[in-house]
Design a protein around this motif. Structure first.
Motif, PDB file in Angstrom:
ATOM      1  N   ILE A 109       0.747  -1.293   0.080  1.00  0.00           N
ATOM      2  CA  ILE A 109       0.176  -0.081   0.028  1.00  0.00           C
ATOM      3  C   ILE A 109       0.885   1.211  -0.069  1.00  0.00           C
ATOM      4  N   LEU A 110       1.821   1.527   0.871  1.00  0.00           N
ATOM      5  CA  LEU A 110       2.409   2.506   0.884  1.00  0.00           C
ATOM      6  C   LEU A 110       3.455   2.961  -0.127  1.00  0.00           C
ATOM      7  N   THR A 111       3.996   1.783  -0.614  1.00  0.00           N
ATOM      8  CA  THR A 111       4.799   1.855  -2.039  1.00  0.00           C
ATOM      9  C   THR A 111       3.997   2.374  -3.171  1.00  0.00           C
ATOM     10  N   LEU A 112       2.867   1.748  -3.106  1.00  0.00           N
ATOM     11  CA  LEU A 112       1.787   2.093  -4.375  1.00  0.00           C
ATOM     12  C   LEU A 112       1.374   3.445  -4.218  1.00  0.00           C
ATOM     13  N   LEU A 113       1.118   4.084  -2.965  1.00  0.00           N
ATOM     14  CA  LEU A 113       0.660   5.464  -2.723  1.00  0.00           C
ATOM     15  C   LEU A 113       1.836   6.133  -3.189  1.00  0.00           C
ATOM     16  N   ALA A 114       2.978   5.960  -2.642  1.00  0.00           N
ATOM     17  CA  ALA A 114       4.216   6.658  -3.003  1.00  0.00           C
ATOM     18  C   ALA A 114       4.428   6.969  -4.533  1.00  0.00           C
ATOM     19  N   LEU A 115       4.239   5.805  -5.357  1.00  0.00           N
ATOM     20  CA  LEU A 115       4.305   5.763  -6.639  1.00  0.00           C
ATOM     21  C   LEU A 115       3.306   6.688  -7.324  1.00  0.00           C
ATOM     22  N   LEU A 116       2.187   6.625  -6.876  1.00  0.00           N
ATOM     23  CA  LEU A 116       1.093   7.346  -7.298  1.00  0.00           C
ATOM     24  C   LEU A 116       1.304   8.932  -7.113  1.00  0.00           C
ATOM     25  N   ALA A 117       1.948   9.351  -6.048  1.00  0.00           N
ATOM     26  CA  ALA A 117       2.275  10.701  -5.533  1.00  0.00           C
ATOM     27  C   ALA A 117       3.650  11.242  -5.938  1.00  0.00           C
ATOM     28  N   CYS A 118       4.566  10.512  -6.518  1.00  0.00           N
ATOM     29  CA  CYS A 118       6.116  11.035  -6.884  1.00  0.00           C
ATOM     30  C   CYS A 118       6.134  11.935  -7.799  1.00  0.00           C
ATOM     31  N   ARG A 119       5.128  12.074  -8.680  1.00  0.00           N
ATOM     32  CA  ARG A 119       5.261  13.123  -9.971  1.00  0.00           C
ATOM     33  C   ARG A 119       4.645  14.359  -9.584  1.00  0.00           C
ATOM     34  N   ARG A 120       3.947  14.548  -8.123  1.00  0.00           N
ATOM     35  CA  ARG A 120       3.477  15.682  -7.753  1.00  0.00           C
ATOM     36  C   ARG A 120       2.485  16.259  -8.765  1.00  0.00           C
ATOM     37  N   ALA A 121       1.536  15.540  -9.274  1.00  0.00           N
ATOM     38  CA  ALA A 121       0.577  15.880 -10.001  1.00  0.00           C
ATOM     39  C   ALA A 121      -0.588  16.609  -9.561  1.00  0.00           C
ATOM     40  N   LEU A 122      -0.609  17.757  -9.358  1.00  0.00           N
ATOM     41  CA  LEU A 122      -1.928  18.616  -8.675  1.00  0.00           C
ATOM     42  C   LEU A 122      -3.342  18.568  -9.565  1.00  0.00           C
ATOM     43  N   LEU A 310     -10.329  -0.680   8.788  1.00  0.00           N
ATOM     44  CA  LEU A 310     -11.589  -0.061   8.285  1.00  0.00           C
ATOM     45  C   LEU A 310     -11.570   1.294   8.897  1.00  0.00           C
ATOM     46  N   LEU A 311     -11.400   1.499   9.897  1.00  0.00           N
ATOM     47  CA  LEU A 311     -11.121   3.067  10.412  1.00  0.00           C
ATOM     48  C   LEU A 311     -10.447   4.013   9.678  1.00  0.00           C
ATOM     49  N   VAL A 312      -8.948   3.360   9.370  1.00  0.00           N
ATOM     50  CA  VAL A 312      -8.155   4.303   8.583  1.00  0.00           C
ATOM     51  C   VAL A 312      -8.852   4.487   7.137  1.00  0.00           C
ATOM     52  N   CYS A 313      -9.236   3.267   6.569  1.00  0.00           N
ATOM     53  CA  CYS A 313      -9.767   3.646   5.183  1.00  0.00           C
ATOM     54  C   CYS A 313     -11.076   4.701   5.207  1.00  0.00           C
ATOM     55  N   GLY A 314     -11.856   4.381   6.484  1.00  0.00           N
ATOM     56  CA  GLY A 314     -13.063   5.369   6.456  1.00  0.00           C
ATOM     57  C   GLY A 314     -12.461   6.835   6.372  1.00  0.00           C
ATOM     58  N   ALA A 315     -11.429   6.842   7.375  1.00  0.00           N
ATOM     59  CA  ALA A 315     -10.747   8.333   7.338  1.00  0.00           C
ATOM     60  C   ALA A 315     -10.191   9.022   6.289  1.00  0.00           C
ATOM     61  N   VAL A 316      -9.611   8.028   5.398  1.00  0.00           N
ATOM     62  CA  VAL A 316      -9.377   8.596   3.980  1.00  0.00           C
ATOM     63  C   VAL A 316     -10.594   8.754   3.031  1.00  0.00           C
ATOM     64  N   MET A 317     -11.620   7.828   3.146  1.00  0.00           N
ATOM     65  CA  MET A 317     -12.771   8.230   2.411  1.00  0.00           C
ATOM     66  C   MET A 317     -13.274   9.520   2.812  1.00  0.00           C
ATOM     67  N   PHE A 338      -2.632  12.166   2.280  1.00  0.00           N
ATOM     68  CA  PHE A 338      -3.311  11.596   3.673  1.00  0.00           C
ATOM     69  C   PHE A 338      -3.288  10.432   4.003  1.00  0.00           C
ATOM     70  N   ALA A 339      -3.584   9.829   3.032  1.00  0.00           N
ATOM     71  CA  ALA A 339      -3.489   8.194   3.089  1.00  0.00           C
ATOM     72  C   ALA A 339      -2.244   7.595   3.351  1.00  0.00           C
ATOM     73  N   MET A 340      -1.306   8.130   2.966  1.00  0.00           N
ATOM     74  CA  MET A 340       0.259   7.694   3.092  1.00  0.00           C
ATOM     75  C   MET A 340       0.573   8.023   4.732  1.00  0.00           C
TER      76      MET A 340
END
Length: 574
Positions: A109-122, A310-317, A338-340
């Motif tokens: 999860i963390l690695t995949l999220l970091a890959l999505l965020a690494c290009r810093r596409a706003l 589920l609480l963590v995922c609910g907070a992200v949602m 935020f999810a990271m």
């Protein structure tokens, strides 16, 4: 368009050289991992999987650092990012860490999220396009390598069969070596090649995707939203709490809707714009329903690791829904960051470790449930190993919750030892047979097959009954009479006394209620009545008659007790 093989090979060579130039450290790690796997395979030794996994994961981290720094002045970080890998490979507790949930969250999860965020596409369009490029590159890389390996295997085995060397050992070894090469080197290299080629490109949706989203998925999401709103109306009209499991339904619905909302950015023609443009506002009631369901689930059954996640995922949602209430703040990039932060907190902060938090919650739950059942020693904190009375079936749901909590805490021997038992099955040995299947497995007994608990009350052998002169008739030894003497049917006791018509009729419910009240015997709390209680229970009197029962079978039920069968000894009529 005519296929030019030489031109395609030129493109492949150019892309391969570009990958070697842009991703040298990643290729070195992948090559080292692949060579190590092949060597272990050839030597017939078990591979050191934790360290091999670490090498593959570090190659992903290097890719993230590479994409983050690009050609900027921070590029020097990429060239030294491999250094922390050396002490990690020498870490003695690496194998133990790889077996934990933290490793799965970090690697997946963390690695995949970091890959999505690494290009810093706003820009949301750019962010979704990059995510789709990664997805398409991964799918095609796996597909191409699988097809190439399958064709090579078919050619090799056909050739070996035709020329008669299929049984040679080198054929099997070549197949195994090539499989490892394809899995751990060729597929990642193809992924990097396609990511570099499609960098910055816009995803071109196909007609199939447009029909799938607009014609199938979007209508289904709208219909599901209507169902959830109808459920909300039901809760409001009945003024009741939602079921705890509804939180999972709301989470699945909301995440699906958010994914469809993101994919719609890549479509030229979209449907249900009125719904998805206002989705954040429309989903506020369902988000409230989610948190009420989570609160009820946790309040009833305590925290467990899945519920914490589920609480963590609910907070992200919830953060995503709130963020997209405004077009200015609604950015998928901020949601990923935020999810990271949340997932990194539960992985790397010991106080927030889901396993520890859940263990404390379930331990407190055991103390509360055992206290309610009166099975907790206040001085030592140990569970009282006293057999459970058959009358305690009314508390079977509480015992089931206690067993579930004990079964959960049993995974930690230190925390489990404080309750003074060896295993959660020690509780099962204390339960009546009628409760065990329900407490352990949740199985409800079938009404046709279940044997209800019955309390048998018999008249003593020697009985002295003072009658008096207020009765005009007496019928004795009724047990020896024909079956047309009396009958207990449909909760009604009828006496015929050989006349063919009903002489006396008494309600079984009223009779039992009266006798239980006068005798003071409670079948749900006591296994058997005392001698005095038996005499009062079997001696029925009213304004019309007096009945002395020789036997009465009382069926124990949660709501009401009933007379299952009865045998009459003597009947007096006024």
């Amino acid at each position: 368009m005519k296929w030019n093989f030489r031109e395609r090979m030129t493109f492949l060579q150019r892309d391969l050289l570009s990958v070697m130039h842009r991703h040298p450290l990643e290729l070195l790690l992948l090559l080292a991992q692949t060579v190590a796997m092949i060597v272990w395979f050839e030597l017939k030794r078990d591979p050191d999987l934790p360290r091999l996994l670490l090498c593959g994961w570090w190659a992903q981290l290097l890719l993230i650092v590479n994409l983050s720094t690009g050609r900027s002045r921070w590029r020097c970080i990429y060239w030294v990012a491999w250094i922390p890998l050396v002490p990690l490979l020498l870490w003695s507790k690496l194998s133990a860490w790889v077996d934990t949930d933290g490793e799965i969250l970090t690697f997946a999860i963390l690695t995949l999220l970091a890959l999505l965020a690494c290009r810093r596409a706003l820009s949301n369009e750019r962010f979704v396009a990059d995510a789709l490029v990664y997805l398409r590159a991964a799918v095609l890389a796996c597909l191409f390598t699988a097809v190439a390996y399958g064709l090579f295997c078919a050619t090799l085995w056909s050739t070996a069969y035709v020329f008669g060397f299929a049984a040679m050992l080198w054929v099997k070894h070549l197949m195994g070596d090539l499989l490892l090469l394809m899995l751990f080197f060729a597929a990642p290299v193809l992924f990097l090649m396609m990511c570099d080629r499609w960098e910055g490109s816009r995803f071109r949706p196909s007609r199939v995707l447009e029909i799938l989203l607009n014609g199938i998925v979007s209508p289904a999401v709208v219909v599901y939203a209507v169902i959830l709103y109808l459920y909300l109306l039901k809760i409001l009209f009945t003024w009741s709490l939602p079921e705890g499991g509804v939180a999972y339904l709301v989470f699945g619905f909301t995440m699906t809707a958010l994914m469809v909302k993101a994919l719609r950015l890549q479509l030229e023609k979209t449907a249900f714009n009125w719904f998805f443009d206002r989705f954040s506002l429309l989903s506020i009631p369902t988000i409230a329903l989610f948190w009420v369901g989570v609160a009820r689930r946790i309040g009833e059954y305590g925290l467990t690791e899945p519920r914490i996640y589920l609480l963590v995922c609910g907070a992200v949602m919830t953060f995503c829904v709130v963020l997209f209430l405004s077009r200015r703040t609604g950015r998928y990039f901020w949601v990923v960051l935020f999810a990271m932060v949340l997932f990194a907190a539960v992985v790397f902060i010991p106080a927030l470790d889901p396993a520890r938090v859940a263990l404390r919650s379930q331990s407190r739950r055991i103390e509360r449930l055992a206290g309610e059942l009166g099975r907790l020693d206040a001085a030592t904190g140990h569970l009282l190993l006293v057999p459970v009375s058959p009358a305690d079936t009314v508390y079977r749901k509480t015992y089931r919750e206690l067993y579930g909590a004990l079964n959960y805490v049993e995974n930690d021997s230190t925390a489990f030892a404080r309750f003074g038992i060896q295993s959660s099955d020690d509780l099962m040995d204390l339960l009546p047979a009628a409760m065990r299947d329900y407490v352990k497995w949740g199985w409800e007994e079938s009404p046709e097959l279940a044997e209800p608990e019955v309390c048998w009350v018999e008249l003593p052998q020697t009985v002295f009954a003072e009658v008096g002169d207020c009765y005009s008739r007496c019928y004795v030894n009724l047990a020896g009479w024909d079956t047309d003497c009396y009958v207990l049917k449909n909760d009604t006791l009828r006496f015929f006394l050989g006349t063919g018509s009903t002489v006396l009729e008494i309600s079984g419910t009223e009779l039992l209620k009266k006798q239980l009240a006068e005798s003071g015997f409670d079948p749900t709390r006591h296994a058997a009545p005392t001698l005095e209680q038996r005499m009062k229970l079997l001696d029925y009197r009213d304004a019309r008659c007096r009945i002395l029962f020789r036997l009465m079978a009382i069926e124990r039920r949660d709501s009401v007790n009933v007379i299952r069968s009865a045998g009459v000894h003597t009947l007096w009529l006024r």
